[in-house]
Design a protein around this motif. Structure first.
Motif, PDB file in Angstrom:
ATOM      1  N   UNK A   1     -14.904   5.148   9.292  1.00 42.87           N
ATOM      2  CA  UNK A   1     -13.560   5.694   9.065  1.00 42.87           C
ATOM      3  C   UNK A   1     -12.615   4.680   8.439  1.00 42.87           C
ATOM      4  N   UNK A   2     -12.724   3.431   8.871  1.00 42.53           N
ATOM      5  CA  UNK A   2     -11.853   2.408   8.312  1.00 42.53           C
ATOM      6  C   UNK A   2     -12.207   2.135   6.856  1.00 42.53           C
TER       7      UNK A   2
ATOM      8  N   UNK B   1     -11.096   4.916   4.626  1.00 39.46           N
ATOM      9  CA  UNK B   1      -9.643   4.851   4.464  1.00 39.46           C
ATOM     10  C   UNK B   1      -9.265   3.786   3.444  1.00 39.46           C
TER      11      UNK B   1
ATOM     12  N   UNK C   1     -10.185   4.878  -0.123  1.00 43.12           N
ATOM     13  CA  UNK C   1      -9.278   5.934  -0.570  1.00 43.12           C
ATOM     14  C   UNK C   1      -7.958   5.315  -1.024  1.00 43.12           C
ATOM     15  N   UNK C   2      -7.478   4.328  -0.268  1.00 44.43           N
ATOM     16  CA  UNK C   2      -6.249   3.615  -0.646  1.00 44.43           C
ATOM     17  C   UNK C   2      -6.425   2.933  -1.990  1.00 44.43           C
TER      18      UNK C   2
ATOM     19  N   UNK D   1      -6.166   5.419  -4.766  1.00 42.81           N
ATOM     20  CA  UNK D   1      -4.784   5.875  -4.933  1.00 42.81           C
ATOM     21  C   UNK D   1      -3.974   4.854  -5.729  1.00 42.81           C
ATOM     22  N   UNK D   2      -4.127   3.586  -5.356  1.00 43.55           N
ATOM     23  CA  UNK D   2      -3.352   2.546  -6.034  1.00 43.55           C
ATOM     24  C   UNK D   2      -3.832   2.388  -7.476  1.00 43.55           C
TER      25      UNK D   2
ATOM     26  N   UNK E   1      -2.456   5.443  -9.394  1.00 46.26           N
ATOM     27  CA  UNK E   1      -0.991   5.621  -9.461  1.00 46.26           C
ATOM     28  C   UNK E   1      -0.248   4.407  -9.981  1.00 46.26           C
ATOM     29  N   UNK E   2      -0.788   3.214  -9.744  1.00 45.91           N
ATOM     30  CA  UNK E   2       0.016   2.011  -9.977  1.00 45.91           C
ATOM     31  C   UNK E   2      -0.530   1.127 -11.093  1.00 45.91           C
TER      32      UNK E   2
ATOM     33  N   UNK F   1      -1.771  -3.945 -10.545  1.00 48.88           N
ATOM     34  CA  UNK F   1      -1.315  -3.814  -9.162  1.00 48.88           C
ATOM     35  C   UNK F   1      -2.506  -3.617  -8.229  1.00 48.88           C
TER      36      UNK F   1
ATOM     37  N   UNK G   1      -4.250  -6.981  -7.854  1.00 56.99           N
ATOM     38  CA  UNK G   1      -3.465  -7.872  -6.976  1.00 56.99           C
ATOM     39  C   UNK G   1      -3.680  -7.488  -5.531  1.00 56.99           C
ATOM     40  N   UNK G   2      -3.586  -6.196  -5.277  1.00 51.97           N
ATOM     41  CA  UNK G   2      -3.743  -5.687  -3.915  1.00 51.97           C
ATOM     42  C   UNK G   2      -5.095  -6.082  -3.340  1.00 51.97           C
TER      43      UNK G   2
ATOM     44  N   UNK H   1      -5.478  -9.993  -2.867  1.00 53.92           N
ATOM     45  CA  UNK H   1      -4.705 -10.493  -1.721  1.00 53.92           C
ATOM     46  C   UNK H   1      -5.434 -10.225  -0.421  1.00 53.92           C
ATOM     47  N   UNK H   2      -6.364  -9.276  -0.430  1.00 52.42           N
ATOM     48  CA  UNK H   2      -7.197  -9.039   0.742  1.00 52.42           C
ATOM     49  C   UNK H   2      -8.460  -9.893   0.698  1.00 52.42           C
TER      50      UNK H   2
ATOM     51  N   UNK I   1      -9.602 -11.217   5.642  1.00 55.01           N
ATOM     52  CA  UNK I   1      -8.654 -10.137   5.885  1.00 55.01           C
ATOM     53  C   UNK I   1      -9.262  -8.785   5.527  1.00 55.01           C
TER      54      UNK I   1
END
Lengths: 272, 276
Positions: free
Chosen positions: A122-123, A126, A129-130, A133-134, A137-138, A142, A145-146, A149-150, A216
């Motif tokens: 599930x994690x 999730x 999916x994020x 989306x990014x 959309x972004x 972006x 970078x996202x 950073x992880x 992370x």
């Protein structure tokens, strides 16, 4: 599949060590580690479709496709998996898991890096999916970078901001113009975690699990859980973040060298 | 109720309970109402004050978009002056913790004690700037009346994996709630203030002080923004500080571990400090 023009590298002589890339990794990103190990071993690095400089193929949207590719690549190199020590990192770890558990490939030794149990589904779903989306959309920068950073530990980003920017630039160079390649890689991972009630994993060969204490993306606690679940011979904790081959390449090479030396005289039960 | 700042901005505040004053300072994305459950608990023992930072709320009331976090410190001073508080206990989360640390540096005599959730370490300024820039880009890229991309960008940074799984269907609702309660311009203004306030010259001028007040630092084990090991490196700044790590929690302790946070805070204020 014609591998003759594919982006791969074989260096050194001896027991073969195969590195399987993380998600957006290029072949050359293994160089600091592989060059170290090539003094004593035959080290094989390569890219999957959609990665680095390799062509885009949106149909590669399941881990199984990548696993079948890796198996075909080993056949091309005429390498018996039973002789191979394989290190699969993150996405690559999931490919190794598929090779082992779904395709029945037996390696000499498996070294997983930064990989959780399928029960963390599930994690993971999730998370991916994020990412989608990014990305949608972004824009790619972006998204990259996202992700980075992880991927990197806080200390690495804070202390080496130029290196972080360099990595970001590299990601953009490889992927900004082909989001469909990125999409396929992400979908493959998301799909991998959508099996309801996965069966227990069973290994005939020795298995090791490596995690990082400032990871992370996949906190060490989840890596440890997975290592215990599959009966890993050893759960190894490195300092730093998820990208051990960058933040701790010398330590990673030492760990792999130690494991390889421990099993150099061990012969895999061929055909089992 | 509202109070007026020295640059004539009106900010909303609320009060509950009686006794020693405790001022709660918001994080970036929440309004004072988000503290409601905690206020109910704490106001049995203390006089609790909550307020909105400038540019928090649907109405943009910041008198400009480019300011630094020392503006928030001044606003807090205006609030405590308005209430006539010679001293108070400050409780903050994330940006709120940063504001309180800076306030304690400039007005040490007025800070009786601090409870800080999700505090930061300026040695990692470059990284914080990178993270908050990503959020800002996602905010600006979000379609009209849909802050889902922004929510997707920042939620994984502030919640633990476990919480994210539980809340996996909630992102659109969270995005909708953000859109209802905050303005994009306001969020952007405060994000820019945070980013700019991690610049080297600002840190040198404003953030090299010790926090002399007794301080309880609460940090989530899985705090993505400032992992506990990172915060421990900043322990020099809190000579009377105690760090407690909350197992399994992400950055947003206020949501993920509310009861545990309230318990630790009350033990600290009532038992350790003997405040009533």
């Amino acid at each position: 599949m014609d591998f003759s023009r594919w982006n791969f590298k074989v260096e050194g002589e001896g027991t073969p060590i195969l590195f399987i890339n993380g998600h957006f990794q290029s072949r050359s990103s293994w160089d600091p580690t592989s060059q170290d190990l090539a003094r004593f071993f035959k080290v094989v690095t390569f890219e999957f479709p959609n990665q680095g400089e390799s062509p885009t193929d949106a149909s590669f949207d399941t881990i199984r496709r990548y696993a079948e590719f890796a198996r075909a690549f080993l056949d091309y190199l005429k390498l018996d998996p039973g002789d191979v020590i394989v290190h699969g990192y993150s996405f690559g770890g999931n490919v190794v898991r598929c090779l082992s558990q779904d395709l029945g490939v037996k390696f000499r030794v498996i070294i997983y890096g930064g990989i959780p149990s399928l029960r963390l589904a599930p994690f993971q779903i999730r998370r991916f999916t994020t990412w989608l989306e990014i990305l949608d959309s972004c824009g790619f920068r972006t998204f990259a970078s996202n992700v980075l950073l992880q991927v990197f530990s806080p200390g690495f980003v804070a202390r080496y901001p130029h290196h972080f920017e360099t990595m970001l630039g590299e990601y953009c160079r490889y992927y900004e113009r082909r989001p469909e390649a990125v999409r396929a890689l992400i979908l493959a991972m998301r799909n991998a975690f959508q099996t309801p009630s996965p069966p227990p994993e069973r290994y005939g060969e020795p298995v090791y699990v490596i995690g990082a204490d400032s990871d992370l993306l996949l906190p060490m606690t989840y890596v440890e859980e997975y290592g215990r679940e599959i009966g890993a011979l050893e759960i190894i904790r490195l300092p730093g973040g998820h990208a051990t081959r960058i933040e701790q390449h010398a330590e990673l090479a030492e760990v792999i060298e130690r494991i390889a030396e421990r099993h150099e005289s061990w012969v895999a039960p061929h055909g089992v | 109720m509202v109070f007026e700042t020295d640059d004539r901005v009106e900010l909303a505040f609320s009060e509950a309970g009686e006794g020693y004053p405790v001022v709660f300072v918001n994080g970036l994305g929440n309004l004072k109402e988000a503290w409601a459950d905690t206020v109910n608990v704490v106001s049995r023992y203390f006089r609790v004050i909550t307020y909105n930072l400038r540019n928090q709320g649907k109405q943009v009331d910041g008198h400009g978009d480019r300011y630094l976090t020392d503006r928030h410190v001044q606003d807090l001073q205006c609030l405590v002056d308005h209430l006539g508080l010679p001293a108070f206990v400050g409780v903050g989360i994330s940006t709120g913790s940063r504001i309180l640390v800076d306030f304690a540096g400039e007005h040490a005599a007025r800070v009786r004690a601090l409870v800080l959730m999700g505090a930061s370490n300026d040695a990692y300024a470059e990284r914080y700037q990178a993270i908050f820039r990503t959020w800002l880009v996602a905010l600006l890229a979000s379609p009209p009346e849909d802050l889902t991309p922004y929510a997707e960008a920042y939620l994984p940074c502030i919640y633990s994996p476990h919480y994210l799984v539980q809340a996996r269907g909630q992102t659109p609702k969270i995005a909708a709630a953000l859109d209802r309660t905050l303005s994009r311009r306001g969020i952007a203004a405060n994000l820019r203030a945070t980013i700019d306030s991690f610049a080297e010259d600002f840190l040198r001028a404003h953030r090299q002080h010790l926090v002399e007040a007794p301080t309880l630092l609460l940090q989530g084990e899985l705090d993505f923004l400032t992992p506990p090991v990172v915060l421990r490196e900043a322990s020099w700044q809190f000579p009377k500080g105690t760090l407690k790590v909350l197992d399994g929690s992400g950055h947003n302790i206020r949501v993920e571990r509310r009861e545990e946070f309230e318990r630790e805070m009350l033990n600290f204020l009532l038992d350790d400090l003997g405040l009533e």
